[in-house]
Every structure is written in structure tokens, then in C-alpha cells.
Design an enzyme around this catalytic site. Sequence first.
Site, PDB file in Angstrom:
ATOM      1  N   SER A 180      30.325  52.151  54.717  1.00  0.00           N
ATOM      2  CA  SER A 180      29.623  51.606  53.203  1.00  0.00           C
ATOM      3  C   SER A 180      28.508  52.669  52.959  1.00  0.00           C
ATOM      4  O   SER A 180      28.269  52.867  51.917  1.00  0.00           O
ATOM      5  CB  SER A 180      28.968  50.340  53.385  1.00  0.00           C
ATOM      6  OG  SER A 180      29.989  49.503  54.213  1.00  0.00           O
ATOM      7  N   HIS A 190      36.562  54.722  51.610  1.00  0.00           N
ATOM      8  CA  HIS A 190      35.649  53.660  51.517  1.00  0.00           C
ATOM      9  C   HIS A 190      36.642  52.662  50.640  1.00  0.00           C
ATOM     10  O   HIS A 190      36.744  52.670  49.348  1.00  0.00           O
ATOM     11  CB  HIS A 190      34.398  53.942  51.030  1.00  0.00           C
ATOM     12  CG  HIS A 190      33.529  52.759  51.009  1.00  0.00           C
ATOM     13  ND1 HIS A 190      32.552  52.629  49.809  1.00  0.00           N
ATOM     14  CD2 HIS A 190      33.413  51.630  51.646  1.00  0.00           C
ATOM     15  CE1 HIS A 190      32.058  51.562  50.042  1.00  0.00           C
ATOM     16  NE2 HIS A 190      32.340  50.969  51.101  1.00  0.00           N
ATOM     17  N   GLU A 205      36.903  55.061  47.540  1.00  0.00           N
ATOM     18  CA  GLU A 205      36.329  56.098  47.428  1.00  0.00           C
ATOM     19  C   GLU A 205      36.801  57.023  48.600  1.00  0.00           C
ATOM     20  O   GLU A 205      36.852  56.830  49.707  1.00  0.00           O
ATOM     21  CB  GLU A 205      34.913  55.894  47.612  1.00  0.00           C
ATOM     22  CG  GLU A 205      34.211  55.230  46.458  1.00  0.00           C
ATOM     23  CD  GLU A 205      32.758  54.801  46.506  1.00  0.00           C
ATOM     24  OE1 GLU A 205      32.031  54.937  45.475  1.00  0.00           O
ATOM     25  OE2 GLU A 205      32.210  54.503  47.546  1.00  0.00           O
ATOM     26  N   ASN A 240      28.133  51.645  45.982  1.00  0.00           N
ATOM     27  CA  ASN A 240      27.008  51.096  46.735  1.00  0.00           C
ATOM     28  C   ASN A 240      25.853  51.501  46.193  1.00  0.00           C
ATOM     29  O   ASN A 240      24.561  50.754  46.461  1.00  0.00           O
ATOM     30  CB  ASN A 240      27.245  51.269  48.132  1.00  0.00           C
ATOM     31  CG  ASN A 240      28.247  50.191  48.864  1.00  0.00           C
ATOM     32  OD1 ASN A 240      28.417  49.075  48.007  1.00  0.00           O
ATOM     33  ND2 ASN A 240      28.772  50.256  49.912  1.00  0.00           N
TER      34      ASN A 240
HETATM   35  N1  3HC Z   1      41.813  38.574  50.528  1.00  0.00           N
HETATM   36  C1  3HC Z   1      42.952  38.867  49.853  1.00  0.00           C
HETATM   37  N2  3HC Z   1      43.190  38.444  48.889  1.00  0.00           N
HETATM   38  C2  3HC Z   1      42.125  37.592  47.831  1.00  0.00           C
HETATM   39  C3  3HC Z   1      40.966  37.427  48.454  1.00  0.00           C
HETATM   40  C4  3HC Z   1      40.628  37.620  49.959  1.00  0.00           C
HETATM   41  N3  3HC Z   1      39.540  37.290  50.427  1.00  0.00           N
HETATM   42  N4  3HC Z   1      40.264  36.724  47.493  1.00  0.00           N
HETATM   43  C5  3HC Z   1      41.148  36.438  46.563  1.00  0.00           C
HETATM   44  N5  3HC Z   1      42.214  37.209  46.809  1.00  0.00           N
HETATM   45  C6  3HC Z   1      43.376  37.415  45.949  1.00  0.00           C
HETATM   46  C7  3HC Z   1      44.233  36.051  45.687  1.00  0.00           C
HETATM   47  O1  3HC Z   1      44.949  35.790  46.403  1.00  0.00           O
HETATM   48  C8  3HC Z   1      44.620  36.499  44.065  1.00  0.00           C
HETATM   49  O2  3HC Z   1      45.727  37.127  44.140  1.00  0.00           O
HETATM   50  P1  3HC Z   1      46.950  37.016  43.078  1.00  0.00           P
HETATM   51  O3  3HC Z   1      46.260  37.301  41.792  1.00  0.00           O
HETATM   52  O4  3HC Z   1      48.077  38.042  43.507  1.00  0.00           O
HETATM   53  O5  3HC Z   1      47.462  35.486  43.261  1.00  0.00           O
HETATM   54  C9  3HC Z   1      43.452  37.071  43.482  1.00  0.00           C
HETATM   55  O6  3HC Z   1      42.891  37.835  44.548  1.00  0.00           O
HETATM   56  C10 3HC Z   1      42.663  36.576  42.596  1.00  0.00           C
HETATM   57  O7  3HC Z   1      42.028  35.598  43.445  1.00  0.00           O
HETATM   58  P2  3HC Z   1      41.225  34.119  42.805  1.00  0.00           P
HETATM   59  O8  3HC Z   1      42.591  34.014  41.695  1.00  0.00           O
HETATM   60  O9  3HC Z   1      41.405  33.337  44.047  1.00  0.00           O
HETATM   61  O10 3HC Z   1      40.038  34.513  42.429  1.00  0.00           O
HETATM   62  P3  3HC Z   1      39.153  35.210  41.455  1.00  0.00           P
HETATM   63  O11 3HC Z   1      40.106  35.332  40.034  1.00  0.00           O
HETATM   64  O12 3HC Z   1      37.836  34.738  41.268  1.00  0.00           O
HETATM   65  O13 3HC Z   1      39.160  36.709  41.999  1.00  0.00           O
HETATM   66  C11 3HC Z   1      38.033  38.102  43.487  1.00  0.00           C
HETATM   67  C12 3HC Z   1      38.296  36.827  43.338  1.00  0.00           C
HETATM   68  C13 3HC Z   1      39.184  39.350  43.282  1.00  0.00           C
HETATM   69  C14 3HC Z   1      37.284  38.445  44.802  1.00  0.00           C
HETATM   70  C15 3HC Z   1      36.884  38.546  42.402  1.00  0.00           C
HETATM   71  O14 3HC Z   1      35.912  37.477  42.429  1.00  0.00           O
HETATM   72  C16 3HC Z   1      36.125  39.599  42.219  1.00  0.00           C
HETATM   73  O15 3HC Z   1      36.626  40.703  42.000  1.00  0.00           O
HETATM   74  N6  3HC Z   1      34.899  39.728  42.884  1.00  0.00           N
HETATM   75  C17 3HC Z   1      34.243  40.822  43.059  1.00  0.00           C
HETATM   76  C18 3HC Z   1      34.716  41.524  44.418  1.00  0.00           C
HETATM   77  C19 3HC Z   1      33.741  42.853  44.369  1.00  0.00           C
HETATM   78  O16 3HC Z   1      32.987  43.108  43.703  1.00  0.00           O
HETATM   79  N7  3HC Z   1      34.099  43.546  45.513  1.00  0.00           N
HETATM   80  C20 3HC Z   1      33.104  44.865  46.038  1.00  0.00           C
HETATM   81  C21 3HC Z   1      32.263  44.274  47.027  1.00  0.00           C
HETATM   82  S1  3HC Z   1      31.232  45.708  47.727  1.00  0.00           S
HETATM   83  C22 3HC Z   1      32.284  46.412  48.779  1.00  0.00           C
HETATM   84  O17 3HC Z   1      33.186  45.672  49.098  1.00  0.00           O
HETATM   85  C23 3HC Z   1      31.533  47.636  49.178  1.00  0.00           C
HETATM   86  C24 3HC Z   1      31.258  47.552  50.816  1.00  0.00           C
HETATM   87  O18 3HC Z   1      30.846  48.636  51.159  1.00  0.00           O
HETATM   88  C25 3HC Z   1      30.014  46.589  50.935  1.00  0.00           C
END
Ligand code: 3HC
Length: 295
Positions: A121, A142, A154, A192
Site C-alpha cells: 500500500s 496495487h 495501480e 493512498n
Molecule cells: N468481497 C467481495 N465482494 C464484495 C465484498 C467483499 N468484501 N463486499 C461487497 N462485495 C460485492 C457484493 O457482492 C456486490 O456484488 P454484486 O454487485 O455483484 O452483487 C457488490 O460488491 C456491492 O456490494 P453491496 O451491495 O453489498 O454493498 P455496497 O453497494 O455498499 O458496496 C462496497 C460495497 C463495494 C465495499 C462499497 O461500499 C465501496 O465501494 N466502498 C468503498 C471501498 C473503498 O474505498 N475501497 C478502497 C479502500 S483503500 C484500499 O483498498 C487501498 C489499500 O492500500 C488500503
Amino acid sequence: MAQQIENVGVLGAGLMGHGIAQVAAGAGYSVVLREVDEGTLQKGLGKIEKQLARAVEKGKSTQEEADVVRGRITGTIHYQDLADCDLVIEAITESLPLKLEMWREVDQIVKPQAVFATNTSSLAVIDQAAVTSRPGQFVGLHYFNPAQVMKLVEVVRCVTTDDEAFATALEFARSEGKLAIPTKDKAGFIVNRLLVPYMLDAIRAYEEGVGSVGEIDEAMKAGAGHPMGPLTLADFVGLDTLGSICDVLFDEFRERRFARPPTLRKMLSAGWFGRKSGKGFYDYSGDSPVENAGL
Ligand code: 3HC
């Protein structure tokens, strides 16, 4: 020109590794997923199976398709099983000493033409590339959490990365249906560098009493159109991960915006790592999350 990839090794089956393995298998690659012990490996494979089953339940794929994807993933606890991989992606704990120790070993086992990638990250890619015998064939890939859903990868070029390895990494990410954005080996890369200070600022806003945990999250969802509020997101990323990323960014840039807020430091001392430990800004022990009363 990009190298042909068929076999992909993934090191670590945790929050990111299991998703990276599932995405690669879903794109048709044969995947070897390695963990440190049988229990942790089975936990990671179990998460993949759960996601595949969910997709079948929702009618997004057939049972047959899910079985094919699962069949492409072989779990192992031995580095030796990665010997024939064309690309190895590491997603182990975000600790440079652990990653270096792992690469030194893997480098001796995996065929010399294979490309190595880190899903770090925030750590410098070059620091890992330099301990291998193939710094030219080393990149950052990434992914974002959840890797199965988030569109971006990335693709990080470090000072030693050669054109062929970089083209291979870009092509690989695109072949998985991801949006591959090239970036340089600067701490935090693009996302990030911008997202971490935002989450840290949300913690500071909470400390200053600007709003409650829930109010800050709801405000950013409704006011800025974010899918998750910043404190929910911090819990989702993992507060331990957030803590280690901000330490790396602070060490690199020496800027206050990357410094650990006291609340985060105390939460980590308490073992509150966010969603994965059951407690963070929210308490996840009930049917739906409630604000952590201990804060
Ligand atoms: N694993 C796999 N699939 C998942 C999941 C998980 N943990 N959580 C949700 N999903 C899937 C669901 O199955 C659903 O799939 P579908 O559309 O095919 O049915 C889809 O994602 C949407 O899920 P939900 O309807 O249950 O829930 P949301 O619409 O609220 O979406 C989310 C969930 C996609 C996690 C959304 O809230 C989101 O985009 N959140 C922001 C996530 C984000 O910013 N991530 C980046 C973090 S920073 C990072 O990772 C960098 C690192 O270096 C720290």
C-alpha cells in the site's frame, strides 16, 4: 512487449490476497495461493468459496462457472509450489523485513523469467526489488479492497523496472478487466497519498468534536457522494493497516497530514483493528454495526 502469463502465484490469502487470487482465477489464470499455515490458508480459500457461492445465489454466475473458477486455485503452504509461476504477486503483512525475507526465498525457487509484483500500500517497491536477482522484472500491482469489486489497479514502475515487465503487468491487470493506471514508486502512489490523509483528517475532526462517528460518516456519504463514510472506510481497510501506511508516509514526507492521530494510536493499543477484529470506530458484534461505546 508483454510476456505471456498463464500461472499466477499469490502470496498471502488475507484481506487482499484472497481477492487477488479470486480475480486472477476469474480471468482464466491458473493460481497457486500460498499461506503460512494450513489454518490460515483454509480461511482464505473459504472466503473465496463464500464469494463464489454468493455470486451463484444472486444469479451472477452458474454453479458450473463458480466450480471452474474454484478449480483454477490451488492452495499451498510451500513456496516450492510457486516454481512454475509466470507472475508472483505478494500480499503478505505490510512489513518490509517480512517481505524481504519472503522474496529472498521465493527468488531462489521461482523460474528466472517470472515477473514479481508487490501489492504494498505504501512501501517503496525498489526496496523489495533490490533484494531479488531480478530487479528489472519487479513491479507494484496495487489492488483495492474488495479486490473483486474495485475497478482500479495501480501499476507501479520502480527505478529498475524494465519495459517488458511493466508492459506485462499493465497487460495482466487489463486482462482481469481492471482499470490499470501507471504510477511512479512514490510512497502511497496516487490513491493512498490522497485517501490516507482524508481518513486521518476524519479522525481529527472526530477528536475535535466536529461530529460524532456516525455524523461524520453520514455527512460524507450524503454530502460528497462517497459509498462509505471515512471512519467506516478506515474500519474496512483495517486500522492496523491504516496505522502502518500513515507511518510510512510520515517517515517519507515528514508532513503533519500523514501523522497518526492520538485516537488511532490508542485504538491500536486496545487491539481495535476495525471490521476484521470486530471493533473499530464501530462495534461489529451485533446484527448491524453500532458506534463503539468505548471511544
Ligand atoms: N468481497 C467481495 N465482494 C464484495 C465484498 C467483499 N468484501 N463486499 C461487497 N462485495 C460485492 C457484493 O457482492 C456486490 O456484488 P454484486 O454487485 O455483484 O452483487 C457488490 O460488491 C456491492 O456490494 P453491496 O451491495 O453489498 O454493498 P455496497 O453497494 O455498499 O458496496 C462496497 C460495497 C463495494 C465495499 C462499497 O461500499 C465501496 O465501494 N466502498 C468503498 C471501498 C473503498 O474505498 N475501497 C478502497 C479502500 S483503500 C484500499 O483498498 C487501498 C489499500 O492500500 C488500503
